[in-house]
Design a protein around this motif. Structure first.
Motif, PDB file in Angstrom:
ATOM      1  N   LEU A 257       0.993  -1.223   0.084  1.00 21.17           N
ATOM      2  CA  LEU A 257      -0.155   0.031  -0.006  1.00 21.17           C
ATOM      3  C   LEU A 257       0.980   1.224   0.033  1.00 21.17           C
ATOM      4  CD1 LEU A 257      -3.091   1.294   0.367  1.00 21.17           C
ATOM      5  CD2 LEU A 257      -2.188   1.812   2.799  1.00 21.17           C
ATOM      6  N   VAL A 258       0.549   2.226  -0.740  1.00 14.13           N
ATOM      7  CA  VAL A 258       1.426   3.231  -0.837  1.00 14.13           C
ATOM      8  C   VAL A 258       0.248   4.442  -0.656  1.00 14.13           C
ATOM      9  CG1 VAL A 258       2.755   4.786  -2.170  1.00 14.13           C
ATOM     10  CG2 VAL A 258       3.070   2.571  -2.651  1.00 14.13           C
ATOM     11  N   THR A 259       0.477   5.212   0.595  1.00 13.40           N
ATOM     12  CA  THR A 259      -0.621   6.232   0.912  1.00 13.40           C
ATOM     13  C   THR A 259       0.008   7.502   1.404  1.00 13.40           C
ATOM     14  OG1 THR A 259      -2.653   6.573   2.150  1.00 13.40           O
ATOM     15  CG2 THR A 259      -1.143   5.115   2.908  1.00 13.40           C
TER      16      THR A 259
ATOM     17  N   ILE B 179       8.107  -1.177   6.584  1.00 19.43           N
ATOM     18  CA  ILE B 179       7.028   0.114   6.373  1.00 19.43           C
ATOM     19  C   ILE B 179       8.329   1.002   5.756  1.00 19.43           C
ATOM     20  CG2 ILE B 179       6.211   2.190   7.379  1.00 19.43           C
ATOM     21  CD1 ILE B 179       4.848   0.362   9.449  1.00 19.43           C
ATOM     22  N   GLU B 180       8.096   1.724   4.740  1.00 23.18           N
ATOM     23  CA  GLU B 180       9.077   2.689   4.147  1.00 23.18           C
ATOM     24  C   GLU B 180       8.624   3.999   3.943  1.00 23.18           C
ATOM     25  OE1 GLU B 180      10.580  -1.197   1.157  1.00 23.18           O
ATOM     26  OE2 GLU B 180       9.999   0.878   0.353  1.00 23.18           O
ATOM     27  N   GLU B 181       9.513   4.815   3.680  1.00 20.60           N
ATOM     28  CA  GLU B 181       9.285   6.149   3.487  1.00 20.60           C
ATOM     29  C   GLU B 181       8.818   6.164   1.984  1.00 20.60           C
ATOM     30  OE1 GLU B 181      12.614   8.543   3.588  1.00 20.60           O
ATOM     31  OE2 GLU B 181      13.762   7.312   2.075  1.00 20.60           O
ATOM     32  N   ALA B 182       8.139   6.886   1.553  1.00 23.46           N
ATOM     33  CA  ALA B 182       7.584   6.783  -0.059  1.00 23.46           C
ATOM     34  C   ALA B 182       8.402   7.734  -0.809  1.00 23.46           C
ATOM     35  CB  ALA B 182       6.183   7.636  -0.224  1.00 23.46           C
ATOM     36  N   MET B 183       8.985   7.255  -1.952  1.00 23.21           N
ATOM     37  CA  MET B 183       9.882   7.907  -2.793  1.00 23.21           C
ATOM     38  C   MET B 183       9.254   8.285  -3.994  1.00 23.21           C
ATOM     39  SD  MET B 183      13.188   5.156  -2.803  1.00 23.21           S
ATOM     40  CE  MET B 183      12.088   3.732  -3.531  1.00 23.21           C
ATOM     41  N   THR B 184       9.902   9.094  -4.669  1.00 21.32           N
ATOM     42  CA  THR B 184       9.051   9.643  -5.965  1.00 21.32           C
ATOM     43  C   THR B 184       9.923   9.597  -7.199  1.00 21.32           C
ATOM     44  OG1 THR B 184       9.770  11.918  -5.429  1.00 21.32           O
ATOM     45  CG2 THR B 184       7.547  11.447  -4.815  1.00 21.32           C
TER      46      THR B 184
ATOM     47  N   PRO C   1       9.965   8.622 -11.730  1.00 17.57           N
ATOM     48  CA  PRO C   1       9.516   7.496 -12.607  1.00 17.57           C
ATOM     49  C   PRO C   1      10.233   6.063 -12.250  1.00 17.57           C
ATOM     50  CG  PRO C   1      11.114   8.921 -13.799  1.00 17.57           C
ATOM     51  CD  PRO C   1      11.062   9.564 -12.545  1.00 17.57           C
ATOM     52  N   GLU C   2       9.704   4.934 -12.491  1.00 17.88           N
ATOM     53  CA  GLU C   2      10.254   3.466 -12.239  1.00 17.88           C
ATOM     54  C   GLU C   2      10.769   3.037 -13.295  1.00 17.88           C
ATOM     55  OE1 GLU C   2       7.429   0.900  -9.772  1.00 17.88           O
ATOM     56  OE2 GLU C   2       6.470   2.846  -9.212  1.00 17.88           O
ATOM     57  N   VAL C   3      11.670   2.522 -13.240  1.00 15.68           N
ATOM     58  CA  VAL C   3      12.441   1.559 -14.305  1.00 15.68           C
ATOM     59  C   VAL C   3      13.052   0.110 -13.676  1.00 15.68           C
ATOM     60  CG1 VAL C   3      14.552   1.153 -15.811  1.00 15.68           C
ATOM     61  CG2 VAL C   3      13.737   3.451 -15.475  1.00 15.68           C
TER      62      VAL C   3
ATOM     63  N   PHE D 246       2.914  -1.608 -16.104  1.00 12.97           N
ATOM     64  CA  PHE D 246       1.843  -0.849 -15.842  1.00 12.97           C
ATOM     65  C   PHE D 246       1.042  -1.493 -14.493  1.00 12.97           C
ATOM     66  CE2 PHE D 246       3.119   0.844 -19.695  1.00 12.97           C
ATOM     67  CZ  PHE D 246       2.882   2.164 -19.682  1.00 12.97           C
ATOM     68  N   LYS D 247       1.044  -0.962 -13.429  1.00 15.67           N
ATOM     69  CA  LYS D 247       0.370  -1.863 -12.415  1.00 15.67           C
ATOM     70  C   LYS D 247      -0.949  -1.839 -11.924  1.00 15.67           C
ATOM     71  CE  LYS D 247       4.324  -3.571  -9.645  1.00 15.67           C
ATOM     72  NZ  LYS D 247       4.582  -4.535 -10.611  1.00 15.67           N
ATOM     73  N   ARG D 248      -1.379  -0.583 -12.478  1.00 14.46           N
ATOM     74  CA  ARG D 248      -2.986  -0.463 -11.938  1.00 14.46           C
ATOM     75  C   ARG D 248      -3.856  -1.176 -12.965  1.00 14.46           C
ATOM     76  NH1 ARG D 248      -3.638   2.664  -6.924  1.00 14.46           N
ATOM     77  NH2 ARG D 248      -1.612   3.429  -6.404  1.00 14.46           N
TER      78      ARG D 248
ATOM     79  N   CYS E  92      13.532  -0.141  -9.656  1.00 14.14           N
ATOM     80  CA  CYS E  92      14.261   1.146  -9.111  1.00 14.14           C
ATOM     81  C   CYS E  92      13.378   2.331  -9.478  1.00 14.14           C
ATOM     82  CB  CYS E  92      15.393   1.232 -10.014  1.00 14.14           C
ATOM     83  SG  CYS E  92      16.667  -0.125  -9.775  1.00 14.14           S
ATOM     84  N   MET E  93      13.476   3.170  -8.726  1.00 14.22           N
ATOM     85  CA  MET E  93      12.890   4.626  -8.911  1.00 14.22           C
ATOM     86  C   MET E  93      13.913   5.836  -9.161  1.00 14.22           C
ATOM     87  SD  MET E  93       9.970   5.955  -6.656  1.00 14.22           S
ATOM     88  CE  MET E  93       8.323   5.095  -7.019  1.00 14.22           C
ATOM     89  N   LEU E  94      13.638   6.433 -10.058  1.00 12.95           N
ATOM     90  CA  LEU E  94      14.596   7.378 -10.254  1.00 12.95           C
ATOM     91  C   LEU E  94      14.381   8.649  -9.677  1.00 12.95           C
ATOM     92  CD1 LEU E  94      15.058   6.859 -14.216  1.00 12.95           C
ATOM     93  CD2 LEU E  94      16.128   5.722 -12.404  1.00 12.95           C
TER      94      LEU E  94
HETATM   95  P1  AMP Z   1       7.076  -3.677  -4.647  1.00 12.17           P
HETATM   96  O1  AMP Z   1       6.065  -5.029  -4.832  1.00 12.17           O
HETATM   97  O2  AMP Z   1       8.061  -3.613  -3.661  1.00 12.17           O
HETATM   98  O3  AMP Z   1       7.738  -3.570  -6.058  1.00 12.17           O
HETATM   99  O4  AMP Z   1       6.022  -2.417  -4.736  1.00 12.17           O
HETATM  100  C1  AMP Z   1       4.932  -2.221  -5.779  1.00 12.17           C
HETATM  101  C2  AMP Z   1       4.849  -0.877  -6.215  1.00 12.17           C
HETATM  102  O5  AMP Z   1       4.795  -0.147  -5.125  1.00 12.17           O
HETATM  103  C3  AMP Z   1       6.114  -0.341  -6.847  1.00 12.17           C
HETATM  104  O6  AMP Z   1       6.308  -0.647  -8.226  1.00 12.17           O
HETATM  105  C4  AMP Z   1       6.119   1.108  -6.486  1.00 12.17           C
HETATM  106  O7  AMP Z   1       5.205   1.605  -7.588  1.00 12.17           O
HETATM  107  C5  AMP Z   1       5.312   1.075  -5.205  1.00 12.17           C
HETATM  108  N1  AMP Z   1       6.402   1.257  -4.047  1.00 12.17           N
HETATM  109  C6  AMP Z   1       7.051   0.336  -3.482  1.00 12.17           C
HETATM  110  N2  AMP Z   1       7.882   0.878  -2.427  1.00 12.17           N
HETATM  111  C7  AMP Z   1       7.876   2.202  -2.667  1.00 12.17           C
HETATM  112  C8  AMP Z   1       8.429   3.566  -2.111  1.00 12.17           C
HETATM  113  N3  AMP Z   1       9.466   3.230  -0.968  1.00 12.17           N
HETATM  114  N4  AMP Z   1       8.178   4.593  -2.537  1.00 12.17           N
HETATM  115  C9  AMP Z   1       7.113   4.774  -3.412  1.00 12.17           C
HETATM  116  N5  AMP Z   1       6.430   3.831  -4.116  1.00 12.17           N
HETATM  117  C10 AMP Z   1       6.640   2.484  -3.563  1.00 12.17           C
END
Ligand code: AMP
Length: 423
Positions: A147-149, A177-182, A184-186, A206-208, A265-267
């Motif tokens: 969950l990302v919220t 539990i993680e901080e949310a990063m911002t 584009p994803e690669v 495309f996840k959604r 990864c997130m850029l």
């Molecule tokens: P994961 O199964 O860990 O890849 O998480 C699924 C999706 O959740 C990822 O592709 C990201 O879009 C989002 N996500 C996971 N971890 C983070 C994070 N720390 N910050 C922002 N988005 C995240």
């Protein structure tokens, strides 16, 4: 050479079809879309047998669950070369807490985190985060346990539901539990033999479930390759700062990782950071990346399995786009048994290959839906726009009741890039 493949989804269909350019392939259990002969004359056959009973020269294990369960170790003990990590390396995906701890020891850039099985301590950690909350099940949850919220109350409820076991069973009784990063994803797919690594072209998925990234998360509704944002420089940076330090750390801790490492990864504005590792080819990423390999894939998989020096594969400059067709109700409770029409017609569209995921034959021999994600229509073209056009042309020829698919897979990339010769 006879190569065994374990699995039954579109990923395994893609693996089998690329292996079958240079080897005969035996898939267990496989699916009804797989059997046949490749253009090169090699056979793909499906058998519903225990993988440990198959006699093959190489085994490629597709999904994560049997890897986490130690299938690669059991096959290796019998002397079979295996593409896929043993149970110790598979913990990178089997436990998010193990993964985060290991990459922290390797000083890989990744989101700040804590691992909790106590609801009060988890709540205290949530209060230290700014700008968003990410809650993950520690264990496997079929890509749906995240969950990302931005809403701390929603985050607290999610933590309670996961820890109590009510939302994800035992997989959620510990959370990361993680901080949310911002940014584009690669996703990079890296073939690894201990500390040796070769990277495959980048893909974006495309996840959604709905267009414009609306609705709940899924296992993945489409993908494309190459990815304009994943320039050679970005890929090199991810390899240097994220993948290589991880492989060195694994080796240091006595883990001889042989298989594919999927680095999500997130850029971010501070540079590339690791989101997650998977220990198998991404699905649907495999359906757009593997078809672009033009060298001998079976030989490369054997090098990985034997822990030999890896020869970098040659890659087609063409682009590939994959669109997933999902069943009625996905990603919730899905309906199965809907008859699928138009598969043969779709396969005749230039550059198109229809990979089966959740399909089976009914008693009359018709192909019907049998799972959440049903098909992945993958098309190759001279650039993303042309591949995309072909994929959607083929999708329009396939019908079944309740079919759902996204209309915007690779739409932005098709507009912004007419140069596929990168990645
Ligand atoms: P994961 O199964 O860990 O890849 O998480 C699924 C999706 O959740 C990822 O592709 C990201 O879009 C989002 N996500 C996971 N971890 C983070 C994070 N720390 N910050 C922002 N988005 C995240």
């Amino acid at each position: 050479m006879i190569v065994g493949v374990v699995g039954s989804g579109a990923r395994e269909h893609a693996i089998a079809s690329v292996l079958a350019r240079t080897a005969d392939v035996l898939v267990t259990p496989g699916n009804p879309g797989m059997p046949g002969r490749s253009g090169e004359g090699f056979a793909i056959r499906c058998v519903d047998m225990d993988p440990e009973e198959l006699e093959v020269d190489l085994m490629v294990i597709g999904p994560e669950a049997p890897l986490v369960d130690g299938l690669a170790d059991r096959l290796r003990a019998k002397g079979i070369p295996v593409f896929g990590p043993g149970a110790n390396g598979a913990r990178l995906e089997g436990s998010k807490a193990f993964m985060k701890d290991l990459v922290a020891r390797a000083q890989v850039p990744s989101a700040r985190y804590g691992a909790f099985d106590d609801v009060v301590l988890a709540g205290l950690f949530l209060e230290t985060l700014e700008g968003g909350y990410v809650i993950k099940t520690d264990g496997l949850a079929a890509g749906k346990g995240v969950l990302v919220t931005g809403d701390i109350d929603e985050a607290r409820k999610d933590v309670r539901d996961k820890l109590s076991g009510s939302s994800f069973g035992d997989a959620g009784r510990r959370v990361v539990i993680e901080e949310a990063m911002t940014g584009p994803e690669v996703s990079l797919l890296v073939l690894c033999a201990n500390t040796d690594a070769v990277v495959l072209p980048a893909a974006q998925d495309f996840k959604r479930i709905f267009d414009k990234d609306q609705g709940p998360n899924t296992g993945g509704m489409g993908a494309y390759s190459p990815v304009p944002v994943a320039s050679d420089e970005v890929v090199d940076l991810i390899m240097e700062r994220i993948v290589h330090p991880t492989l060195r750390q694994l080796a240091l801790e006595g883990i001889d990782y042989r298989g594919v490492l999927y680095a999500g990864c997130m850029l971010t504005p501070e540079g590339p950071k690791l989101i997650e590792y998977n220990i198998r080819f991404g699905d649907p990423e495999a359906e757009v990346v593997l078809p672009r390999i033009t060298s001998d894939f079976a030989e490369l998989c054997l090098q990985v399995a034997n822990g030999e020096h890896l020869s970098p594969p040659t890659i087609s400059p063409e682009a590939t786009v994959g669109v997933v067709l999902a069943a009625h109700g996905y990603p919730g409770t899905v309906r199965s048994g809907d008859r699928i029409e138009g598969l043969e017609k779709a396969d005749t569209v230039k550059g198109v290959k229809v990979f089966h995921a959740g399909t089976r034959r009914d008693s009359e021999g018709h192909i019907v839906t049998a799972g959440g994600r049903v098909l992945c229509v993958s098309a190759t073209g001279e650039d993303i726009a042309s591949a995309r056009g072909r994929a959607y042309e083929a999708v329009s020829l396939i019908t079944f009741d309740g079919a759902q698919y996204r209309h915007d897979i690779a739409a932005l990339a098709a507009q912004t890039s007419s140069n596929p010769r990168q990645g």
